[in-house]
Design an enzyme around this catalytic site. Structure first.
Site, PDB file in Angstrom:
ATOM      1  N   GLU A 164      22.847  62.496  80.228  1.00 21.74           N
ATOM      2  CA  GLU A 164      23.883  62.180  81.227  1.00 21.74           C
ATOM      3  C   GLU A 164      24.114  60.688  81.414  1.00 21.74           C
ATOM      4  O   GLU A 164      24.188  60.196  82.536  1.00 21.74           O
ATOM      5  CB  GLU A 164      23.515  62.834  82.570  1.00 21.74           C
ATOM      6  CG  GLU A 164      23.390  64.345  82.462  1.00 21.74           C
ATOM      7  CD  GLU A 164      22.936  65.003  83.766  1.00 21.74           C
ATOM      8  OE1 GLU A 164      22.813  64.318  84.784  1.00 21.74           O
ATOM      9  OE2 GLU A 164      22.704  66.226  83.743  1.00 21.74           O
ATOM     10  N   ASN A 206      22.399  64.561  75.512  1.00 22.08           N
ATOM     11  CA  ASN A 206      22.721  65.753  76.303  1.00 22.08           C
ATOM     12  C   ASN A 206      23.577  65.351  77.507  1.00 22.08           C
ATOM     13  O   ASN A 206      23.286  64.348  78.162  1.00 22.08           O
ATOM     14  CB  ASN A 206      21.393  66.374  76.773  1.00 22.08           C
ATOM     15  CG  ASN A 206      21.538  67.748  77.383  1.00 22.08           C
ATOM     16  OD1 ASN A 206      22.095  68.646  76.758  1.00 22.08           O
ATOM     17  ND2 ASN A 206      21.035  67.924  78.607  1.00 22.08           N
ATOM     18  N   HIS A 243      27.659  73.839  82.293  1.00 24.79           N
ATOM     19  CA  HIS A 243      27.624  74.389  83.652  1.00 24.79           C
ATOM     20  C   HIS A 243      29.077  74.659  84.038  1.00 24.79           C
ATOM     21  O   HIS A 243      29.802  73.750  84.432  1.00 24.79           O
ATOM     22  CB  HIS A 243      26.994  73.377  84.620  1.00 24.79           C
ATOM     23  CG  HIS A 243      25.560  73.081  84.325  1.00 24.79           C
ATOM     24  ND1 HIS A 243      24.564  74.026  84.455  1.00 24.79           N
ATOM     25  CD2 HIS A 243      24.946  71.961  83.891  1.00 24.79           C
ATOM     26  CE1 HIS A 243      23.394  73.489  84.130  1.00 24.79           C
ATOM     27  NE2 HIS A 243      23.600  72.239  83.770  1.00 24.79           N
ATOM     28  N   ASP A 273      25.310  78.059  82.439  1.00 19.38           N
ATOM     29  CA  ASP A 273      25.428  78.978  83.577  1.00 19.38           C
ATOM     30  C   ASP A 273      26.889  78.982  83.998  1.00 19.38           C
ATOM     31  O   ASP A 273      27.600  77.987  83.824  1.00 19.38           O
ATOM     32  CB  ASP A 273      24.471  78.641  84.735  1.00 19.38           C
ATOM     33  CG  ASP A 273      24.468  77.189  85.159  1.00 19.38           C
ATOM     34  OD1 ASP A 273      25.468  76.486  84.923  1.00 19.38           O
ATOM     35  OD2 ASP A 273      23.471  76.745  85.757  1.00 19.38           O
TER      36      ASP A 273
HETATM   37  O1  G2I Z   1      21.431  69.874  87.929  1.00 20.29           O
HETATM   38  C1  G2I Z   1      21.426  70.842  86.935  1.00 20.29           C
HETATM   39  C2  G2I Z   1      20.930  70.303  85.640  1.00 20.29           C
HETATM   40  C3  G2I Z   1      21.926  69.283  85.108  1.00 20.29           C
HETATM   41  N1  G2I Z   1      21.519  68.774  83.843  1.00 20.29           N
HETATM   42  C4  G2I Z   1      20.176  68.261  83.748  1.00 20.29           C
HETATM   43  C5  G2I Z   1      19.169  69.246  84.295  1.00 20.29           C
HETATM   44  O2  G2I Z   1      17.898  68.694  84.262  1.00 20.29           O
HETATM   45  C6  G2I Z   1      19.530  69.694  85.673  1.00 20.29           C
HETATM   46  O3  G2I Z   1      18.531  70.590  86.100  1.00 20.29           O
HETATM   47  C7  G2I Z   1      18.245  70.613  87.451  1.00 20.29           C
HETATM   48  C8  G2I Z   1      17.165  71.619  87.733  1.00 20.29           C
HETATM   49  O4  G2I Z   1      17.642  72.884  87.375  1.00 20.29           O
HETATM   50  C9  G2I Z   1      16.804  71.607  89.207  1.00 20.29           C
HETATM   51  O5  G2I Z   1      15.663  72.414  89.417  1.00 20.29           O
HETATM   52  O6  G2I Z   1      17.854  69.354  87.858  1.00 20.29           O
HETATM   53  C10 G2I Z   1      17.662  69.290  89.262  1.00 20.29           C
HETATM   54  C11 G2I Z   1      17.384  67.872  89.657  1.00 20.29           C
HETATM   55  O7  G2I Z   1      18.412  67.039  89.341  1.00 20.29           O
HETATM   56  C12 G2I Z   1      16.522  70.199  89.656  1.00 20.29           C
HETATM   57  O8  G2I Z   1      16.384  70.207  91.038  1.00 20.29           O
HETATM   58  C13 G2I Z   1      15.192  69.746  91.522  1.00 20.29           C
HETATM   59  C14 G2I Z   1      15.349  69.457  92.998  1.00 20.29           C
HETATM   60  O9  G2I Z   1      16.337  68.418  93.129  1.00 20.29           O
HETATM   61  C15 G2I Z   1      14.089  68.983  93.566  1.00 20.29           C
HETATM   62  O10 G2I Z   1      14.218  68.812  94.954  1.00 20.29           O
HETATM   63  C16 G2I Z   1      12.983  69.979  93.253  1.00 20.29           C
HETATM   64  O11 G2I Z   1      11.749  69.478  93.686  1.00 20.29           O
HETATM   65  O12 G2I Z   1      14.193  70.690  91.313  1.00 20.29           O
HETATM   66  C17 G2I Z   1      12.943  70.235  91.737  1.00 20.29           C
HETATM   67  C18 G2I Z   1      11.890  71.263  91.339  1.00 20.29           C
HETATM   68  O13 G2I Z   1      12.215  72.507  91.893  1.00 20.29           O
END
Ligand code: G2I
Length: 702
Positions: A164, A206, A243, A273
């Protein structure tokens, strides 16, 4: 491929097929594999692709979750566990515990891994985002990459090296500590450091919102990848997060995937998704990948809706109870319909571990081979051929390379397959004394011009008139075939290894002598441009006579290459110019349909291609784009952004979706390698300065 000849009568006749449909390749219902019910992973595997999911280490203990994971998915992306805040929360202090949990789960369940992610502005500890000194940040970034990649070395199929980095709605990089302190070069530096740390891992860029071809962000990333490839900056793949909203992928997604792939990188759907998970939107996304041979896999961003980062959208394939949703069924059937002959080049014809396109990791799993007697994918599996074509041409990509013993002026009649991470091109070379053939291979088109051209007259193919090659892998015999003309016969050589130019056998003829029907009709033409294509029962040999006839002989798949008989006129035109030479016949992926293209001579004497379709190789051919004003490809529908270097669109070959004897092509994002020449050149035909260029379809609707 032969020269201009005295024109015949100018009476136009309709091209007719003499033999009505018979022996149609039977459409085979795609069944679950022998191991049991179809799953996402088993359905994706026959075409050499993976099907993956994001995994959270904290959920592995949930048996509903891990049961679905291990049943359905053969690729895992740790959702958060390999991100910087997880792996190096304070400078120099690394914690790989949660990531290692996922790595060991994958190893014990035969799943591959994507590493996500090394350099990203988000989930970045404040100790990094607060750095203001370039030397410090450079050393911190490179140390992070090297330490993480070294820790996981040999276990990661592909790394999202940089995530990103581009700004929304822009061709420019986004603001981040890396961009602001290190400048534009940080991405290149990260990739170079990554290559040095684990040379066996594939290195990906990515991003999200780069799925629509015309978006500024897509163009920005595309320009970066093109620049990296042209300068040799190591990059192997581009991840399209995907997404999506309820509508699913943008209409131009297929174009985007194929345009990036054409730069010489693999492409993957990395975080799929779709809000509310409409089955059609999921199916369209899967189709977009299946249509691009270098789209090597799909990953959904979580298993159940309740596992999703956007769980209120219910965007995944399983509901919160772990039950498959309608979108799951749509994905399964779309994947199944996309198998058959659509084997990706990454699925090698042998299970040789030398395939550079296979994961080079300890967790490597041997991918299924391309089937020899591939099934006809069910209709409606993928896109359709358009009724009109538009193309954009490259500049000259390949020029002849004369040497001390080959004073050649032109390179022509190319045949091409993409196999094992490389394009393999065979072509005629001509000088005033006659024809021979060359072989070259390269990883992407920017390398084509500098690739060594091996003169095949040094191989057992030998010297003398050998021209207009066609290459394919004959799966039933696990052998490559090179089919070419030798003047008084259609000939072939075989080779177990396409990359070994000295491995070709001496020429053998398909016929004992010219079939009678040809000698009766050839007049003052030439017998040229032999072309073999097989369905699940038979192999057919087409040839032209430069006199208005397209011939077809046949034998059974099991007898091939012997027994070529029953020669008939497959198509005919009283004006030889309308049906001249260089005929190609292809299977259209996902359809019970074949495409015939034949080179014609236009009103201005320039070459162009006409096209027809049929529902069997030996059926009658119905005009598709068959006129000079609306051709398959010709001056009327080719643009030249890099400068109009030719007015002829002449003898060439499609870039196929696979490489076996079924000659399967995708009807989407088509590419055609062709011969052209300086419009002002004029000399004897064999001394014309033919060069090779690549057409890319610019009106693909899928
Ligand atoms: O935002 C969706 C995705 C976009 N592209 C990059 C990916 O790495 C990203 O994944 C998401 C995860 O699916 C989430 O799970 O990235 C988020 C963070 O930017 C993730 O969220 C984080 C929460 O922000 C945190 O508060 C939490 O502690 O997930 C963490 C673990 O559950």
């Amino acid at each position: 491929m032969k020269g201009l000849h005295r024109l015949g009568r100018r009476r136009r006749a309709v091209v007719i097929g003499l033999s009505a449909a018979a022996a149609v390749a039977g459409a085979v219902t795609l069944l679950p594999n022998s191991a049991g019910a179809a799953t996402l992973g088993t359905q994706a595997a026959p075409s050499g692709r993976y099907f993956g999911t994001a995994v959270a280490a904290g959920r592995l203990g949930d048996s509903t979750y891990s049961t679905i994971l291990d049943r359905e998915f053969n690729m895992i992306t740790p959702e958060n566990e390999m991100k910087w805040d997880a792996t190096e929360p304070s400078r120099g202090s690394f914690n790989f515990g949660p990531a290692d949990q996922i790595v060991s789960h994958a190893a014990s369940h035969g799943q591959q891994l994507r590493g996500h992610t090394l350099v990203w502005h988000s989930q970045l500890p404040t100790w990094v985002s607060g750095i203001t000194d370039a030397a410090t940040l450079r050393s911190v970034m490179n140390n992070h990459i090297t330490t993480a990649m070294t820790h996981f070395k040999g276990k990661i199929h592909s790394w999202d090296v940089v995530n990103e980095a581009f700004a929304d709605g822009s061709t420019q990089h986004r603001s981040s500590v890396f961009q602001n302190v290190l400048g534009d070069g940080f991405i290149e530096e990260a990739f170079r450091t990554a290559r040095a740390a684990d040379p066996a891992a594939k290195l990906c860029y990515n991003d999200y919102n780069i799925e629509n071809w015309t978006d500024a962000k897509t163009q920005g990333v595309y320009a970066m990848v093109r620049d990296f490839k042209s300068r040799g900056v190591p990059i192997d793949c581009v991840g399209f997060q995907s997404h999506f909203g309820t509508g699913g992928p943008p209409a131009g997604f297929g174009t985007t995937l194929s345009n990036f792939a054409a730069l010489g990188v693999d492409v993957q759907i990395t975080e799929l998704d779709i809000a509310t998970a409409p089955p059609t939107a999921y199916a369209n996304t899967v189709k977009a990948c299946l249509n691009v041979s270098r789209c090597t896999g799909i990953t959904v961003w979580g298993i159940r809706d309740s596992d999703s980062w956007r769980s209120t959208d219910n965007p995944l394939l399983f509901d919160s109870g772990g039950n498959p949703k309608p979108a799951y069924d749509a994905v399964i059937s779309t994947l199944g319909a996309g198998t058959g002959s659509s084997a990706s080049p990454s699925a090698g014809p042998s299970t040789s571990s030398s395939s550079t396109d296979q994961p080079r990791t300890k967790t490597r799993r041997v991918r299924p081979t391309a089937s020899g007697t591939t099934a006809s994918p069910s209709p409606s599996a993928s896109g359709s051929l358009p009724s009109t074509f538009q193309w954009s041409s490259s500049g000259v990509l390949i020029a002849p390379k004369p040497d001390a013993s080959h004073n050649v002026a032109g390179i022509k009649d190319p045949s091409v397959v993409y196999y094992n991470g490389k394009y393999h091109v065979f072509a005629s070379v001509a000088d005033s004394s006659g024809y021979s053939m060359v072989y070259l291979s390269f990883t992407d088109w920017s390398q084509a011009g500098s690739a060594t051209q091996y003169y095949l007259d040094q191989s057992p193919i030998g010297r003398g008139y050998r021209a207009a090659p066609q290459v394919f892998y004959f799966a039933p015999q696990k052998l490559w075939y090179l089919v070419y003309q030798t003047g008084d016969n259609a000939s072939y050589s075989t080779n177990a290894d396409i990359s070994n130019p000295n491995g070709w056998s001496a020429p053998k003829g398909f016929y004992s002598s010219m079939p009678t029907i040809i000698s009766q009709n050839i007049g003052n033409g030439y017998w040229v441009d032999m072309w073999v294509i097989c369905d699940s029962a038979n192999c057919y040999l087409f040839s032209s006579d430069d006199n208005g006839q397209l011939y077809r002989s046949q034998t059974t798949l099991s007898q091939f290459p012997n027994g070529m008989t029953n020669t008939v006129i497959a198509a005919q035109d009283a004006n030889r110019n309308n049906l001249f030479e260089a005929a190609n016949v292809y299977k259209v992926q996902g359809k019970n349909q074949y495409l015939l293209i034949v080179e014609a001579i236009g009103s201005d004497g320039r070459r162009y291609f006409r096209s027809w379709t049929s529902n069997s190789i030996d059926g009658s051919w119905t005009a598709l784009a068959a006129s000079e004003s609306s051709p398959f490809a010709g001056a009327a529908n080719v643009t030249f952004p890099a400068g109009a270097w030719t007015r002829d669109i002449s003898h060439g070959e499609m870039i196929r979706a696979g490489y076996d004897q079924t000659l399967t092509i995708s009807p989407c994002g088509m590419q055609y390698l062709y011969q052209g020449r300086d419009p002002n050149s004029s000399t004897d035909y064999n001394s014309l300065p033919w060069r090779l260029g690549l057409l890319t379809q610019s009106n693909s609707a899928c």
